[in-house]
Design a protein around this motif. Structure first.
Motif, PDB file in Angstrom:
ATOM      1  N   MET A   1       0.865  -1.183   0.000  1.00  0.00           N
ATOM      2  CA  MET A   1       0.000   0.000   0.000  1.00  0.00           C
ATOM      3  C   MET A   1       0.902   1.233   0.000  1.00  0.00           C
ATOM      4  SD  MET A   1      -3.235  -1.087   0.128  1.00  0.00           S
ATOM      5  CE  MET A   1      -4.212   0.213   0.855  1.00  0.00           C
ATOM      6  N   PRO A   2       1.448   1.620  -1.140  1.00  0.00           N
ATOM      7  CA  PRO A   2       2.471   2.667  -1.178  1.00  0.00           C
ATOM      8  C   PRO A   2       1.918   4.066  -0.965  1.00  0.00           C
ATOM      9  CG  PRO A   2       1.901   1.995  -3.388  1.00  0.00           C
ATOM     10  CD  PRO A   2       1.149   1.084  -2.468  1.00  0.00           C
ATOM     11  N   ALA A   3       2.839   4.970  -0.709  1.00  0.00           N
ATOM     12  CA  ALA A   3       2.514   6.389  -0.560  1.00  0.00           C
ATOM     13  C   ALA A   3       3.633   7.202  -1.195  1.00  0.00           C
ATOM     14  CB  ALA A   3       2.364   6.759   0.920  1.00  0.00           C
ATOM     15  N   VAL A   4       3.344   8.440  -1.539  1.00  0.00           N
ATOM     16  CA  VAL A   4       4.378   9.362  -1.981  1.00  0.00           C
ATOM     17  C   VAL A   4       4.574  10.398  -0.868  1.00  0.00           C
ATOM     18  CG1 VAL A   4       2.667  10.745  -3.271  1.00  0.00           C
ATOM     19  CG2 VAL A   4       5.116  11.035  -3.718  1.00  0.00           C
ATOM     20  N   GLU A   5       5.811  10.526  -0.436  1.00  0.00           N
ATOM     21  CA  GLU A   5       6.147  11.483   0.610  1.00  0.00           C
ATOM     22  C   GLU A   5       6.899  12.649  -0.039  1.00  0.00           C
ATOM     23  OE1 GLU A   5       7.236  10.705   5.128  1.00  0.00           O
ATOM     24  OE2 GLU A   5       9.034  10.577   3.876  1.00  0.00           O
ATOM     25  N   VAL A   6       6.382  13.845   0.166  1.00  0.00           N
ATOM     26  CA  VAL A   6       6.909  15.044  -0.475  1.00  0.00           C
ATOM     27  C   VAL A   6       7.566  15.939   0.567  1.00  0.00           C
ATOM     28  CG1 VAL A   6       6.294  17.145  -1.731  1.00  0.00           C
ATOM     29  CG2 VAL A   6       5.172  14.975  -2.307  1.00  0.00           C
ATOM     30  N   MET A   7       8.783  16.414   0.272  1.00  0.00           N
ATOM     31  CA  MET A   7       9.444  17.383   1.133  1.00  0.00           C
ATOM     32  C   MET A   7       9.523  18.716   0.388  1.00  0.00           C
ATOM     33  SD  MET A   7      13.199  17.398   3.004  1.00  0.00           S
ATOM     34  CE  MET A   7      14.105  17.779   1.501  1.00  0.00           C
ATOM     35  N   PHE A   8       8.934  19.737   0.982  1.00  0.00           N
ATOM     36  CA  PHE A   8       8.980  21.070   0.386  1.00  0.00           C
ATOM     37  C   PHE A   8      10.349  21.694   0.627  1.00  0.00           C
ATOM     38  CE2 PHE A   8       4.355  20.650   1.409  1.00  0.00           C
ATOM     39  CZ  PHE A   8       3.896  20.660   0.089  1.00  0.00           C
ATOM     40  N   GLU A   9      10.931  22.231  -0.438  1.00  0.00           N
ATOM     41  CA  GLU A   9      12.276  22.807  -0.335  1.00  0.00           C
ATOM     42  C   GLU A   9      12.269  24.294  -0.030  1.00  0.00           C
ATOM     43  OE1 GLU A   9      15.403  20.695  -2.928  1.00  0.00           O
ATOM     44  OE2 GLU A   9      13.615  20.788  -4.219  1.00  0.00           O
ATOM     45  N   MET A  10      11.116  24.938  -0.157  1.00  0.00           N
ATOM     46  CA  MET A  10      11.044  26.364   0.153  1.00  0.00           C
ATOM     47  C   MET A  10       9.616  26.738   0.522  1.00  0.00           C
ATOM     48  SD  MET A  10      11.363  28.060  -3.665  1.00  0.00           S
ATOM     49  CE  MET A  10      12.927  27.224  -3.925  1.00  0.00           C
ATOM     50  N   PRO A  11       9.451  27.780   1.326  1.00  0.00           N
ATOM     51  CA  PRO A  11       8.099  28.239   1.678  1.00  0.00           C
ATOM     52  C   PRO A  11       7.328  28.645   0.421  1.00  0.00           C
ATOM     53  CG  PRO A  11       9.747  29.245   3.100  1.00  0.00           C
ATOM     54  CD  PRO A  11      10.499  28.564   2.014  1.00  0.00           C
ATOM     55  N   GLY A  12       6.038  28.382   0.440  1.00  0.00           N
ATOM     56  CA  GLY A  12       5.191  28.750  -0.685  1.00  0.00           C
ATOM     57  C   GLY A  12       4.912  27.622  -1.656  1.00  0.00           C
ATOM     58  N   GLU A  13       5.699  26.542  -1.621  1.00  0.00           N
ATOM     59  CA  GLU A  13       5.424  25.407  -2.493  1.00  0.00           C
ATOM     60  C   GLU A  13       4.115  24.734  -2.077  1.00  0.00           C
ATOM     61  OE1 GLU A  13       9.538  23.679  -4.268  1.00  0.00           O
ATOM     62  OE2 GLU A  13       9.089  23.084  -2.213  1.00  0.00           O
ATOM     63  N   GLU A  14       3.404  24.182  -3.062  1.00  0.00           N
ATOM     64  CA  GLU A  14       2.080  23.623  -2.794  1.00  0.00           C
ATOM     65  C   GLU A  14       1.892  22.266  -3.460  1.00  0.00           C
ATOM     66  OE1 GLU A  14      -0.635  27.706  -2.504  1.00  0.00           O
ATOM     67  OE2 GLU A  14      -0.662  26.498  -4.343  1.00  0.00           O
ATOM     68  N   MET A  15       1.073  21.451  -2.820  1.00  0.00           N
ATOM     69  CA  MET A  15       0.563  20.204  -3.400  1.00  0.00           C
ATOM     70  C   MET A  15      -0.945  20.191  -3.172  1.00  0.00           C
ATOM     71  SD  MET A  15       3.025  18.204  -4.671  1.00  0.00           S
ATOM     72  CE  MET A  15       2.243  16.577  -4.678  1.00  0.00           C
ATOM     73  N   TYR A  16      -1.684  19.608  -4.105  1.00  0.00           N
ATOM     74  CA  TYR A  16      -3.124  19.473  -3.880  1.00  0.00           C
ATOM     75  C   TYR A  16      -3.566  18.045  -4.170  1.00  0.00           C
ATOM     76  CZ  TYR A  16      -4.182  19.759  -8.938  1.00  0.00           C
ATOM     77  OH  TYR A  16      -4.265  19.524 -10.294  1.00  0.00           O
ATOM     78  N   THR A  17      -4.671  17.660  -3.540  1.00  0.00           N
ATOM     79  CA  THR A  17      -5.232  16.321  -3.683  1.00  0.00           C
ATOM     80  C   THR A  17      -6.730  16.416  -3.493  1.00  0.00           C
ATOM     81  OG1 THR A  17      -5.105  14.032  -2.856  1.00  0.00           O
ATOM     82  CG2 THR A  17      -4.999  15.780  -1.220  1.00  0.00           C
ATOM     83  N   GLN A  18      -7.438  15.351  -3.838  1.00  0.00           N
ATOM     84  CA  GLN A  18      -8.862  15.352  -3.557  1.00  0.00           C
ATOM     85  C   GLN A  18      -9.087  15.296  -2.052  1.00  0.00           C
ATOM     86  OE1 GLN A  18     -11.016  11.879  -4.857  1.00  0.00           O
ATOM     87  NE2 GLN A  18      -9.190  10.602  -4.739  1.00  0.00           N
ATOM     88  N   SER A  19     -10.233  15.739  -1.617  1.00  0.00           N
ATOM     89  CA  SER A  19     -10.532  15.806  -0.193  1.00  0.00           C
ATOM     90  C   SER A  19     -10.329  14.448   0.471  1.00  0.00           C
ATOM     91  CB  SER A  19     -11.986  16.269   0.004  1.00  0.00           C
ATOM     92  OG  SER A  19     -12.295  16.355   1.369  1.00  0.00           O
ATOM     93  N   GLY A  20      -9.522  14.412   1.539  1.00  0.00           N
ATOM     94  CA  GLY A  20      -9.253  13.174   2.263  1.00  0.00           C
ATOM     95  C   GLY A  20      -8.067  12.396   1.759  1.00  0.00           C
ATOM     96  N   GLY A  21      -7.295  12.942   0.814  1.00  0.00           N
ATOM     97  CA  GLY A  21      -6.186  12.202   0.229  1.00  0.00           C
ATOM     98  C   GLY A  21      -4.892  12.242   1.024  1.00  0.00           C
ATOM     99  N   MET A  22      -4.773  13.163   1.982  1.00  0.00           N
ATOM    100  CA  MET A  22      -3.541  13.288   2.755  1.00  0.00           C
ATOM    101  C   MET A  22      -3.432  12.186   3.805  1.00  0.00           C
ATOM    102  SD  MET A  22      -1.977  14.419   5.779  1.00  0.00           S
ATOM    103  CE  MET A  22      -3.252  15.310   6.647  1.00  0.00           C
ATOM    104  N   ALA A  23      -2.235  11.626   3.977  1.00  0.00           N
ATOM    105  CA  ALA A  23      -2.022  10.559   4.962  1.00  0.00           C
ATOM    106  C   ALA A  23      -1.373  11.084   6.237  1.00  0.00           C
ATOM    107  CB  ALA A  23      -1.175   9.444   4.361  1.00  0.00           C
ATOM    108  N   TRP A  24      -0.268  11.853   6.107  1.00  0.00           N
ATOM    109  CA  TRP A  24       0.366  12.484   7.271  1.00  0.00           C
ATOM    110  C   TRP A  24       1.178  13.683   6.828  1.00  0.00           C
ATOM    111  CZ3 TRP A  24       2.032   7.521   5.689  1.00  0.00           C
ATOM    112  CH2 TRP A  24       3.310   7.455   5.137  1.00  0.00           C
TER     113      TRP A  24
END
Length: 227
Positions: free
Chosen positions: A10-33
């Motif tokens: 059950m994989p996940a993609v973990e994203v690290m933001f490198e600078m303030p202001g960067e954004e990711m979006y997903t459908q409602s309820g898609g965030m894991a942690w």
């Protein structure tokens, strides 16, 4: 931003933001942690009509956008079924056409909209095939693949026929149709349904080995019903 795919079943993609202001979006309820230093906002992303269009394409009306307030903040988006998370550089591919429900998350520069099969009759009778998702713009997007992932590079004029539920995405250069299975015996006794997706090259096609709708139907047989 930087990212890594973690997990096998059950994989996940973990994203690290490198600078303030960067954004990711997903459908409602898609965030894991996520760690501290990220703010969330929920909206229709592009307006009400685009939100309604996404609903027809298998996503939620509202999208959740996560914005970094500091460098090094981390957020993860997890798959909902066993399979793979597939990264797509939308800038490099020129965009993809995806089956509804394939979208997991993306950078804010990626546009998610609906696309329609060129033949209305194909979508009207083909079930899954009429309303699709169109990924365009700039940045990274991540797709959810059910089961294992298979990639095919179709040559000009090369045809691949696929059960509709096993298509994940394909490049815009690929011609897409839904055709009827021939023969009454095949329709009633073949067990493959009435329709197949016909993909004609050139271009890259992404397939999945599990048809989640078919899998859910098999599970439903074992669920007790009230008498």
């Amino acid at each position: 931003m930087k990212y890594r795919i973690i997990g096998d079943t059950m994989p996940a993609v973990e994203v690290m933001f490198e600078m303030p202001g960067e954004e990711m979006y997903t459908q409602s309820g898609g965030m894991a942690w996520m760690t501290e230093g990220i703010e969330m906002s929920t909206n229709t992303k592009g307006g009400l009509m685009k939100g309604i269009g996404r609903m027809f394409a298998g996503e939620s009306l509202f999208m959740a956008t996560y914005r970094a307030r500091r460098e090094g903040a981390v957020i993860a988006f997890a798959s909902t079924v066993a399979g793979r998370v597939y990264p797509v550089d939308v800038s490099a591919t020129g965009g993809l056409i995806c089956q509804k429900g394939a979208f997991l998350c993306a950078q804010s520069g990626v546009n998610l909209s609906i696309a329609f099969s060129k033949k209305f009759s194909a979508g009207l009778f083909g079930g899954e095939g009429f309303i699709l998702q169109d990924l365009s713009g700039q940045g990274m997007a991540f797709l959810e693949v059910d089961g294992d992932l298979v990639e095919k590079d179709l040559q000009p004029g090369e045809v691949l026929k696929v059960d509709t539920g096993n298509v994940v995405a394909f490049e815009r250069s690929v011609n897409y149709e839904v055709e009827t299975v021939k023969g009454l015996g095949n329709i009633f006794f073949g067990g493959e349904g009435l329709f197949l997706t016909k993909l004609t090259g050139p271009g890259r096609v992404i397939l999945q080995t599990q048809n989640i709708a078919e899998f859910a139907g098999r599970i439903a047989r074992f669920i007790p019903t009230s008498s």
